[in-house]
Design an enzyme around this catalytic site. Structure first.
Site, mmCIF file in Angstrom:
data_model
loop_
_atom_site.group_PDB
_atom_site.id
_atom_site.type_symbol
_atom_site.label_atom_id
_atom_site.label_comp_id
_atom_site.label_asym_id
_atom_site.label_seq_id
_atom_site.Cartn_x
_atom_site.Cartn_y
_atom_site.Cartn_z
ATOM 1 N N ARG A 43 0.786 -1.241 0.000
ATOM 2 C CA ARG A 43 0.000 0.000 0.000
ATOM 3 C C ARG A 43 0.819 1.293 0.000
ATOM 4 O O ARG A 43 0.244 2.376 -0.104
ATOM 5 C CB ARG A 43 -0.989 0.045 1.177
ATOM 6 C CG ARG A 43 -2.078 -0.984 1.110
ATOM 7 C CD ARG A 43 -3.326 -0.538 1.829
ATOM 8 N NE ARG A 43 -3.091 -0.224 3.227
ATOM 9 C CZ ARG A 43 -3.955 0.438 3.988
ATOM 10 N NH1 ARG A 43 -5.099 0.861 3.481
ATOM 11 N NH2 ARG A 43 -3.678 0.666 5.253
ATOM 12 N N ASP A 44 2.137 1.208 0.123
ATOM 13 C CA ASP A 44 2.934 2.436 0.082
ATOM 14 C C ASP A 44 4.272 2.199 -0.619
ATOM 15 O O ASP A 44 5.304 2.713 -0.196
ATOM 16 C CB ASP A 44 3.164 2.974 1.498
ATOM 17 C CG ASP A 44 3.626 4.439 1.499
ATOM 18 O OD1 ASP A 44 3.309 5.163 0.520
ATOM 19 O OD2 ASP A 44 4.294 4.851 2.457
ATOM 20 N N LEU A 45 4.222 1.414 -1.693
ATOM 21 C CA LEU A 45 5.438 1.158 -2.460
ATOM 22 C C LEU A 45 5.836 2.420 -3.216
ATOM 23 O O LEU A 45 5.039 2.996 -3.944
ATOM 24 C CB LEU A 45 5.210 0.015 -3.451
ATOM 25 C CG LEU A 45 6.459 -0.450 -4.204
ATOM 26 C CD1 LEU A 45 7.395 -1.197 -3.275
ATOM 27 C CD2 LEU A 45 6.067 -1.319 -5.392
ATOM 28 N N THR A 84 1.052 7.639 -0.584
ATOM 29 C CA THR A 84 1.862 8.732 -1.104
ATOM 30 C C THR A 84 1.351 9.165 -2.464
ATOM 31 O O THR A 84 1.204 8.339 -3.369
ATOM 32 C CB THR A 84 3.339 8.302 -1.215
ATOM 33 O OG1 THR A 84 3.792 7.861 0.070
ATOM 34 C CG2 THR A 84 4.198 9.466 -1.684
#
Length: 230
Positions: A43-45, A84
């Site tokens: 979810r935040d790669l 992000t």
């Protein structure tokens, strides 16, 4: 360990290193999505969450937003969208729906940043495009894919591998998650010389200034003529 946000490191990485890093990230996501006992969605790669050891092997870091899904489930939703800007998939941003295909979208952005040396969100007020995704798509349909290449790679890049990376990156950022490949398919397309790679559709988040771009009838761009963080 260092991250892709390090400017000096970005310049020092040649094409072979970057391609191997891309393969390493893909291999890590294959494990999280398919080989782990519990399916893990990161979810935040993003590039700043990819660490490199002394041998330039990539490690996916910061699992603070990760979710584990049991059994054969592949998606879930949330009322609190966190992540992000520039790396989140449209279905997650707009509807709070996240899945393994959300990570695939993020991987596509990371891939394009690694090979171009540009940030997806670094095109504010740019005359080229509204984002790196839009710029890559423009070059794809205009058959000028190699113009996306980081200038530091011009003398050492494998042009066929570069075009393949752009193709796979654009497949990963397609608007409909059902059109995006799984990470196991992504790894196969990147790692195999014999793999058949589909032609991408217009990706998500590509508002174009001026006239819309019409896709070329050719299934593959002609070869014409940094890591994320600039």
């Amino acid at each position: 360990m260092e991250t892709f946000e390090d400017q000096k490191l970005s310049v020092s990485l040649d094409w072979e290193m970057r391609f191997n890093i891309i393969l390493g990230i893909a291999r890590g996501l294959v494990y999280l999505h398919h080989d782990s006992r519990l399916r893990i969605i990161h979810r935040d790669l993003k590039t700043s969450n990819i660490l490199l050891d002394k041998e330039m092997n990539p490690k996916i870091s910061d699992f603070g937003l990760a979710r584990m899904i049991e059994g054969k489930e592949t998606e879930a939703n949330t009322t609190r969208v966190v992540g992000t800007h520039g790396y989140m998939s449209p279905e997650y941003v707009l509807h709070g729906l996240f899945s393994v295909k959300s990570d695939v979208f993020s991987f596509g952005v990371v891939l394009l940043e690694i090979i171009s040396g540009k940030k997806n969100t670094g095109f504010y007020q740019s005359k080229l495009a509204t984002s790196l995704i839009a710029y890559a798509w423009r070059l794809w349909v205009e058959n000028h894919v190699l113009d996306l290449m980081d200038s530091a790679l011009h003398e050492v890049c494998n042009a066929n591998q570069f075009v393949k990376c752009v193709n796979v990156g654009l497949l990963c950022v397609q608007e409909d998650p059902n059109d995006r490949p799984t990470m196991s398919n992504v790894f196969t397309m990147l790692d195999s010389e014999a793999a058949t790679i589909p032609t991408p559709k217009q990706p998500a988040f590509v508002p174009w200034r001026g006239h819309p771009i019409k896709a070329s009838s050719s299934s593959e761009p002609e070869l014409t003529s940094s890591l994320g963080g600039r």
